[in-house]
Design an enzyme around this catalytic site. Structure first.
Site, PDB file in Angstrom:
ATOM      1  N   HIS A  53      56.761  55.731  46.420  1.00  0.00           N
ATOM      2  CA  HIS A  53      56.796  55.776  47.881  1.00  0.00           C
ATOM      3  C   HIS A  53      58.048  55.096  48.425  1.00  0.00           C
ATOM      4  CE1 HIS A  53      52.574  56.780  49.579  1.00  0.00           C
ATOM      5  NE2 HIS A  53      52.775  57.435  48.454  1.00  0.00           N
ATOM      6  N   GLU A  60      54.932  63.770  50.939  1.00  0.00           N
ATOM      7  CA  GLU A  60      54.291  63.292  52.158  1.00  0.00           C
ATOM      8  C   GLU A  60      55.373  62.979  53.194  1.00  0.00           C
ATOM      9  OE1 GLU A  60      51.095  60.236  51.574  1.00  0.00           O
ATOM     10  OE2 GLU A  60      51.891  60.277  49.534  1.00  0.00           O
TER      11      GLU A  60
END
Length: 321
Positions: free
Chosen positions: A38, A107
């Site tokens: 991430h 994402e």
């Protein structure tokens, strides 16, 4: 027989701590490990997000047995697929063949940072399929030139190619992604224990290939503390990936989960130290046909206690499933 893994959750611990955790997970007897990749945590309270590939390189040197895997990397926005191929090949060499490359369509939370906008899921899947084509070509060790719909590659070549090359996994959440994974991947990756995902993957070419699931848990001798921590850091989890992939930042996740109660979280995440409750939470993955299940212990500062407990009590119970 289902095997059980440990998750290095980069959103809740710093890089040195993550390496220490996976070393302890190897010693505790976990069968494999996975690593999130991430740029942001989902919620501010998680508080971390170091560069996963540096952590993987350090983990490859600090461990000797436990397999490593990205869960998952998006090879289409922050990273060009040619660069992902180089990174994956390097980690495979450093780990002496213990690495699997888990890929996904991404994402908005992480990929928005390059300022390229956020296309529809159909376009993201097109990009992922083209990225896998490029990565596999580069794993072949020859010069690659590619003029595609979404990517160009100009005379690229990997000079350090492992043998074997890393298996490629693709994250699945619906029929379209299952078809993509069945056709292009060596394994499927999921966060929901749905038999329909396994079936769709198998029917699309994934028969006989591994299926890896993931489950968050919140161990603590005091159940109320475990529930509070799960709600504080993981209440976003119940939104599902079709929703979660669209939200742009931690504040969006905080707003989207404003009315989620601690008791709501405790219904989907096992909390406390009741071994049977944890086993029953894992059981749906086993019954759905997943061959591997990775556990996420919520709370960066709780990993050592969780790993000690898992070694003595949880893993032996899970292996009886």
């Amino acid at each position: 027989m289902t095997t059980f893994g440990y998750t290095m959750m980069t959103e809740q611990a710093g890089p040195r701590e993550l390496v220490d955790h996976v070393v302890r997970a190897e010693a505790a007897g976990f069968d494999f490990s996975v690593t999130s990749d991430h740029y942001f945590p989902w919620l501010d309270t998680q508080g971390h997000s170091p560069y996963a590939w540096s952590v993987l390189g350090a983990a490859a040197q600090a461990t000797s047995r436990i397999p490593l895997m990205t869960y998952v990397t998006c090879p289409t926005f922050r990273y060009h697929p040619a660069v992902v191929a180089q990174k994956a090949a390097t980690v495979q060499l450093l780990s002496e063949g213990r690495f699997r490359l888990g890929l996904g369509a991404g994402e908005n939370l992480n990929e928005h940072v390059i300022g390229g906008g956020w296309p529809s899921a159909d376009v993201r899947h097109e990009m992922l399929a083209e990225a896998v084509e490029i990565i596999r070509a580069l794993f072949g060790g020859e010069y690659v030139n590619h003029r595609g719909t979404h990517f160009d590659v100009e005379s690229a070549k990997l000079w350090d190619v492992p043998d074997p090359v890393p298996p490629i996994g693709i994250a699945v959440s619906g029929r379209q992604s299952c078809k993509l994974a069945g056709e292009l991947a060596d394994l499927a990756i999921a966060t929901e224990p749905k038999r329909s995902l396994v079936t769709a993957f198998q029917e699309s070419g994934g028969a006989g290939k591994p299926r890896v699931g993931q489950l968050p848990v919140s161990y603590d001798p005091d159940r109320d503390t475990a529930v509070k921590r799960a709600h504080d850091q993981f209440r976003w989890f119940g939104g599902g990936w079709k929703v979660n992939s669209e939200l742009p930042g931690p504040k969006s996740f905080a707003s989207a989960t404003e009315f989620v109660r601690p008791e709501d979280v405790a219904q989907s995440i096992p909390c406390g130290d009741d071994v049977e409750a944890f086993v029953e939470a894992v059981r749906p993955f086993v019954e759905a046909g997943f061959t591997e299940v990775a556990l996420v212990q919520i709370g960066g500062d709780t990993q050592r206690d969780f790993l000690q407990w898992a070694e003595k009590r949880l893993l032996p119970a899970l292996r009886e499933l």
